[in-house]
Scaffold this active site. Sequence first.
Site, PDB file in Angstrom:
ATOM      1  N   LYS A  48       0.871  -1.171   0.000  1.00  0.00           N
ATOM      2  CA  LYS A  48       0.000   0.000   0.000  1.00  0.00           C
ATOM      3  C   LYS A  48       0.908   1.222   0.000  1.00  0.00           C
ATOM      4  O   LYS A  48       1.635   1.470   0.956  1.00  0.00           O
ATOM      5  CB  LYS A  48      -0.919   0.023   1.214  1.00  0.00           C
ATOM      6  CG  LYS A  48      -1.849   1.235   1.203  1.00  0.00           C
ATOM      7  CD  LYS A  48      -2.661   1.351   2.488  1.00  0.00           C
ATOM      8  CE  LYS A  48      -3.494   2.626   2.456  1.00  0.00           C
ATOM      9  NZ  LYS A  48      -4.136   2.898   3.767  1.00  0.00           N
ATOM     10  N   GLY A  54      -8.685   9.135   9.432  1.00  0.00           N
ATOM     11  CA  GLY A  54      -9.077   9.183  10.831  1.00  0.00           C
ATOM     12  C   GLY A  54     -10.129  10.207  11.189  1.00  0.00           C
ATOM     13  O   GLY A  54     -10.460  10.377  12.363  1.00  0.00           O
ATOM     14  N   ALA A  73      -9.912   5.684   3.978  1.00  0.00           N
ATOM     15  CA  ALA A  73      -9.795   6.885   4.812  1.00  0.00           C
ATOM     16  C   ALA A  73     -11.116   7.632   4.944  1.00  0.00           C
ATOM     17  O   ALA A  73     -11.826   7.848   3.966  1.00  0.00           O
ATOM     18  CB  ALA A  73      -8.722   7.835   4.283  1.00  0.00           C
ATOM     19  N   GLY A  74     -11.418   7.997   6.180  1.00  0.00           N
ATOM     20  CA  GLY A  74     -12.586   8.824   6.473  1.00  0.00           C
ATOM     21  C   GLY A  74     -13.854   8.065   6.789  1.00  0.00           C
ATOM     22  O   GLY A  74     -14.840   8.656   7.236  1.00  0.00           O
ATOM     23  N   ASN A  96     -10.007   1.439   9.552  1.00  0.00           N
ATOM     24  CA  ASN A  96      -9.122   1.243  10.694  1.00  0.00           C
ATOM     25  C   ASN A  96      -9.639   2.002  11.915  1.00  0.00           C
ATOM     26  O   ASN A  96     -10.148   1.419  12.862  1.00  0.00           O
ATOM     27  CB  ASN A  96      -7.705   1.663  10.338  1.00  0.00           C
ATOM     28  CG  ASN A  96      -6.682   1.364  11.426  1.00  0.00           C
ATOM     29  OD1 ASN A  96      -5.488   1.560  11.241  1.00  0.00           O
ATOM     30  ND2 ASN A  96      -7.090   0.882  12.586  1.00  0.00           N
ATOM     31  N   THR A  97      -9.536   3.325  11.874  1.00  0.00           N
ATOM     32  CA  THR A  97      -9.866   4.138  13.043  1.00  0.00           C
ATOM     33  C   THR A  97     -11.259   3.867  13.584  1.00  0.00           C
ATOM     34  O   THR A  97     -11.449   3.726  14.795  1.00  0.00           O
ATOM     35  CB  THR A  97      -9.728   5.632  12.702  1.00  0.00           C
ATOM     36  OG1 THR A  97      -8.373   5.906  12.326  1.00  0.00           O
ATOM     37  CG2 THR A  97     -10.104   6.502  13.895  1.00  0.00           C
TER      38      THR A  97
END
EC number: 2.8.1.10
Length: 256
Positions: A95, A156, A182-183, A204-205
Amino acid sequence: MLRIADKTFDSHLFTGTGKFASSQLMVEAIRASGSQLVTLAMKRVDLRQHNDAILEPLIAAGVTLLPNTSGAKTAEEAIFAAHLAREALGTNWLKLEIHPDARWLLPDPIETLKAAETLVQQGFVVLPYCGADPVLCKRLEEVGCAAVMPLGAPIGSNQGLETRAMLEIIIQQATVPVVVDAGIGVPSHAAQALEMGADAVLVNTAIAVADDPVNMAKAFRLAVEAGLLARQSGPGSRSYFAHATSPLTGFLEASA
């Protein structure tokens, strides 16, 4: 079934390894998510030791590892990190992340394209994290990237699909898998991404910082499955006007 380069995945949910309270919780959440592809930052693991606190449980879980170059600020730094990862982990999968500004963590389009072209030529399977720029995503595809990973919102931030209009263009024109990265903050964001045509999402977050990461991981798994099933079922088209689902006058005419 999702195919990227030489691998196939049953799950359309990819996960990360950062921000978890413990390695045990991380593995439990990944298992609950059903994810088969897990990304990890090279700067967070000891590549010389396979019994590293993060690396060892991931290897034991049998997931495909996707090392990332998070922390790289230039193409040269990312290429260097990629070779370290390939030597240590024995994988060509990468990645690609290059974000020079630590405040916003937005990917550098110029350095990303430059690094991607070189890494593909060097035999890497490159999945670049990039802005939701249709032109850039097409260029990344043309230089040989195995997929593109445009952002939904800053890393995040949990803001969701703030770039939806551009994501729709990227999805429409892509001939490689599109992974929204992301987001994504709640499961409904993931479902929306799959409904609109994305091939997968990376989360993830939103999982790691939840009060109950394991149950949140389950929720994301179900949301991704629901979004994919909804898309495959052929949703009805949107309309400006109302359309009755039941006769409006038939019972009046019958009683007249």
